[in-house]
Scaffold this motif. Structure first.
Motif, short mmCIF file in Angstrom:
data_model
loop_
_atom_site.label_atom_id
_atom_site.label_comp_id
_atom_site.label_asym_id
_atom_site.label_seq_id
_atom_site.Cartn_x
_atom_site.Cartn_y
_atom_site.Cartn_z
N PHE A 90 41.84 41.66 -15.73
CA PHE A 90 42.58 41.24 -16.89
C PHE A 90 41.95 42.16 -18.09
N ASP A 91 42.70 42.82 -19.04
CA ASP A 91 42.19 43.55 -20.19
C ASP A 91 42.11 42.15 -21.28
N VAL A 92 41.28 41.71 -21.46
CA VAL A 92 41.07 40.73 -22.53
C VAL A 92 40.26 41.35 -23.82
N SER A 93 40.48 42.62 -24.04
CA SER A 93 39.64 43.32 -25.19
C SER A 93 40.42 42.76 -26.42
N HIS A 94 41.57 42.09 -26.44
CA HIS A 94 42.15 41.80 -27.90
C HIS A 94 41.23 40.30 -28.45
N MET A 95 40.49 39.98 -27.57
CA MET A 95 39.70 38.56 -27.98
C MET A 95 38.53 39.50 -28.82
N GLY A 96 37.81 38.38 -29.75
CA GLY A 96 36.93 38.81 -30.61
C GLY A 96 35.42 38.71 -30.28
N ARG A 155 33.59 47.61 -28.23
CA ARG A 155 33.46 47.31 -26.81
C ARG A 155 34.92 46.92 -26.25
N ALA A 156 35.00 47.02 -24.77
CA ALA A 156 36.24 46.48 -24.42
C ALA A 156 35.73 45.00 -23.40
N LEU A 157 36.69 44.04 -23.39
CA LEU A 157 36.17 43.15 -22.61
C LEU A 157 37.38 42.86 -21.28
N ILE A 158 36.72 43.20 -20.18
CA ILE A 158 37.33 43.05 -19.06
C ILE A 158 37.08 41.75 -18.13
N ALA A 159 38.16 40.95 -17.72
CA ALA A 159 37.75 39.94 -16.84
C ALA A 159 38.09 40.27 -15.46
N LEU A 160 37.47 39.66 -14.49
CA LEU A 160 37.67 40.17 -13.05
C LEU A 160 37.70 38.32 -12.75
N THR A 162 41.10 30.99 -15.53
CA THR A 162 42.15 30.92 -14.64
C THR A 162 41.85 29.64 -13.64
N GLY A 163 40.50 29.18 -13.83
CA GLY A 163 40.07 28.13 -13.04
C GLY A 163 39.45 28.77 -11.77
N GLU A 164 39.61 29.98 -11.56
CA GLU A 164 38.72 30.64 -10.69
C GLU A 164 37.38 31.14 -10.88
N ASP A 165 36.71 31.34 -9.85
CA ASP A 165 35.54 32.17 -10.07
C ASP A 165 35.61 33.39 -10.53
N GLY A 166 34.76 33.80 -11.36
CA GLY A 166 35.03 35.25 -12.10
C GLY A 166 33.99 35.59 -13.07
N PHE A 167 34.27 36.64 -13.65
CA PHE A 167 33.59 37.29 -14.74
C PHE A 167 34.20 37.91 -15.95
N GLU A 168 33.71 37.64 -17.03
CA GLU A 168 34.28 38.59 -18.11
C GLU A 168 32.98 39.56 -18.48
N ILE A 169 33.26 40.82 -18.48
CA ILE A 169 32.58 41.94 -18.55
C ILE A 169 32.86 42.74 -19.89
N LEU A 170 31.87 42.94 -20.84
CA LEU A 170 31.92 43.53 -22.03
C LEU A 170 31.42 44.77 -21.83
N VAL A 171 32.04 46.02 -21.83
CA VAL A 171 31.67 47.20 -21.71
C VAL A 171 31.76 48.24 -22.91
N PRO A 172 31.22 49.24 -23.32
CA PRO A 172 31.39 50.14 -24.33
C PRO A 172 32.95 50.70 -24.10
N ALA A 173 33.48 50.55 -25.30
CA ALA A 173 34.99 51.07 -25.35
C ALA A 173 35.03 52.49 -24.60
N GLU A 174 34.39 53.50 -24.87
CA GLU A 174 34.27 54.79 -24.39
C GLU A 174 34.37 54.61 -22.48
N GLN A 175 33.45 53.70 -22.18
CA GLN A 175 33.55 53.51 -20.71
C GLN A 175 34.59 52.66 -20.18
#
Lengths: 123, 391
Positions: B55-61, B167-172, B215-228
């Motif tokens: 999930f792209d959740v980069s709209h969050m703050g 940064r971009a925030l990406i959830a898996l 989501t209720g599932e196990d998972g991660f939210e990963i903050l990475v530099p926007a360029e990457q």
């Protein structure tokens, strides 16, 4: 049998004075996975352009409008039991209702396939 | 949230990827966001429950609140730095931020002076002693300008709020998220639910990984530099276990998980007690009574609230959408649905809403007024689908 289309994305396929009505492939794709359908009972009077049935996707509920004035002859129980049929075959097995037309003259105000395809291209 | 925003919609660093992959885009929180991809909401939802959804959740703050000087020479100095920065945000939230263990994140709420919820947000304490005196804060998209202004004001002259807009925030999310993440960030596997680490990756630079999700599932939210961001997303997507998931499925997943959507289930007219989020109000804070709206909230904790947030299970097939009136047998209004739809995992309609507390017990029969008809429903325990967090 001739099929006509509305700008609300219903189709009606007319045989004698009975028309089979459903939503178009274009509409079904826009809606996404259909999860619930509510149909009018047989015998119910419906009015052209008034809401007649409800179709719900995971996200939202939408009205389905009667393309013509008339009386409901039959609803398609198969799509009530299995709403996914609307996505699988919207212009075939996924039909919604059969309507006994009150005035076949109303059909002339609807689009044919070519006009409807051109209309969709602008949507 | 569908708050109208002036001017053109904002784009996340993954916007190009979404459009190239045929996403259906729509406005959310002021951003042009993917609602679904070619597979559709149902398939995306089910994929996430069985595999791993990206999930792209980069709209969050995401942001960092930091004292001018971080770290300390001794553990005591580090604790002191954490206490100092925590005290600044504790002026706005009812949770025990001071008491957070290193590496821990907490879900909490920003409160107005009446105890109403301004937003829900995550606050984390870095594990690294060299970063003591910093907090990792993630707020919602539609509310972030106001939230950031409030936090910056509360910290004025003491700490600086740095927005992580670069940064971009990406959830898996999903049962296979851990295996996928293990191949890229082996250190993240050891994290348990609501913990985070910071690391340097040779390909993706500074990365912050939180074991959490929506989501209720196990998972991660990963903050990475926007360029990457795009390279990172493509790396994840090169794994057969991973598929892109849009906001449509994100909503059905969180609804089944019994989680709140700000602007719908939560707003400034609701207190954390009414929202059934009393667990956020820590013992220490209750004793001190030093958060906004404390008088009202402490009163509610003691004497109860007139209405509260509950799960609502429609017993038929018809979904009950936001705004649906909840009635008792006599046809009297006893509440309202605040979010509702179809739950693909439940394979039926699911909803949550606020009801008069007298009717709030699980199993209580209620009626839902859908298109003029009273439909049978009952109050349900949340979540609808059991959580599978890694504790």
């Amino acid at each position: 049998m001739t099929t006509y289309y509305t700008n609300e994305h219903e189709w009606i396929s007319v045989d004698g004075d009975v028309g089979t009505v459903g939503i178009t492939k274009f509409a079904a794709e826009k809606l996404g996975d259909v999860v619930f359908v509510e149909l009018p009972d047989a015998g119910k009077a419906v009015k052209k352009d008034a809401d007649m049935a409800v179709v719900e996707s995971v996200k939202a509920a939408s009205d389905v409008y009667a393309p013509v004035t008339g009386e409901i002859v039959e609803g398609n129980a198969a799509i009530v039991d299995e709403p996914a049929k609307v996505n699988e075959d919207p212009e075939g097995a996924g039909w919604f209702v059969k309507i006994k037309l009150a005035d076949k003259g109303q059909l002339s105000g609807l689009m044919d396939k070519a006009a409807y395809d051109a209309f969709c291209a602008t949507q | 949230m569908s708050e109208a925003s002036a001017g053109p919609l904002k784009k996340t660093p993954l916007h190009g990827l979404h459009t190239r992959l045929g996403a259906r885009m729509a406005e959310f929180g002021g951003y042009d966001m993917p609602i679904q991809y070619a597979d559709g909401i149902m398939a995306e939802h089910n994929w996430t429950r069985a595999n791993a959804g990206l999930f792209d959740v980069s709209h969050m703050g995401p942001s960092f609140l930091a004292l001018p000087e971080l770290g300390g020479k001794t553990p005591e100095e580090c604790d002191e730095a954490h206490r100092k920065v925590s005290a600044l945000v504790e002026k706005l939230v009812p949770s025990d931020i001071t008491g957070l263990a290193p590496g821990k994140v907490q879900l909490t709420v920003l409160l107005n002076e009446n105890g109403g919820i301004i937003d829900d947000l995550m606050i984390g304490r870095p594990a690294d002693p060299a970063r003591a005196g910093m907090l990792y804060i993630v707020v919602n998209a539609g509310t972030k300008e106001n939230d950031f202004a409030l936090i910056a004001k509360a910290a004025q002259g003491e700490a600086e709020l740095r927005r992580a807009d670069d940064r971009a925030l990406i959830a898996l999310q999903g049962p296979k998220a851990e295996e996928v993440v293990a191949g890229i960030f082996p250190q993240a596997v050891a994290l348990t639910f609501m913990n985070f680490i910071r690391l340097e990756h040779t390909d993706y630079g500074r990365v912050l990984i939180t074991r959490c999700g929506y989501t209720g599932e196990d998972g991660f939210e990963i903050l990475v530099p926007a360029e990457q961001a795009e390279a990172f997303a493509n790396r994840l997507l090169s794994d057969d276990r991973v598929r892109l998931i849009g906001l449509g499925a994100r909503d059905s997943l969180r609804l089944e998980a019994g989680l709140c959507l700000y602007g719908h289930d939560l707003d400034e007219t609701k207190t954390p007690v009414a929202a059934s989020l009393s667990w956020m109000i820590s013992k220490a804070r209750r004793e001190r009574g030093d958060f906004p709206g404390a008088q009202r909230i402490l009163g509610e904790l003691k004497s109860g609230v007139p209405s509260k947030r509950v799960g609502v299970k429609p017993l038929g097939r018809a979904p009950a959408r936001e705004g649906t009136e909840i009635q008792n047998d006599a046809g009297e209004t006893i509440g309202v649905i605040t979010s509702g739809g179809f739950g693909p995992t439940v394979n039926g309609p699911v909803a949550q809403g606020y009801v008069d507390t007298t009717y709030a017990r699980a199993g209580t029969p209620v009626k839902l007024l859908v298109r003029g008809k009273q439909l049978d429903a009952e109050i349900a325990t949340l979540p609808f689908v059991p959580a599978r967090y890694k504790r």
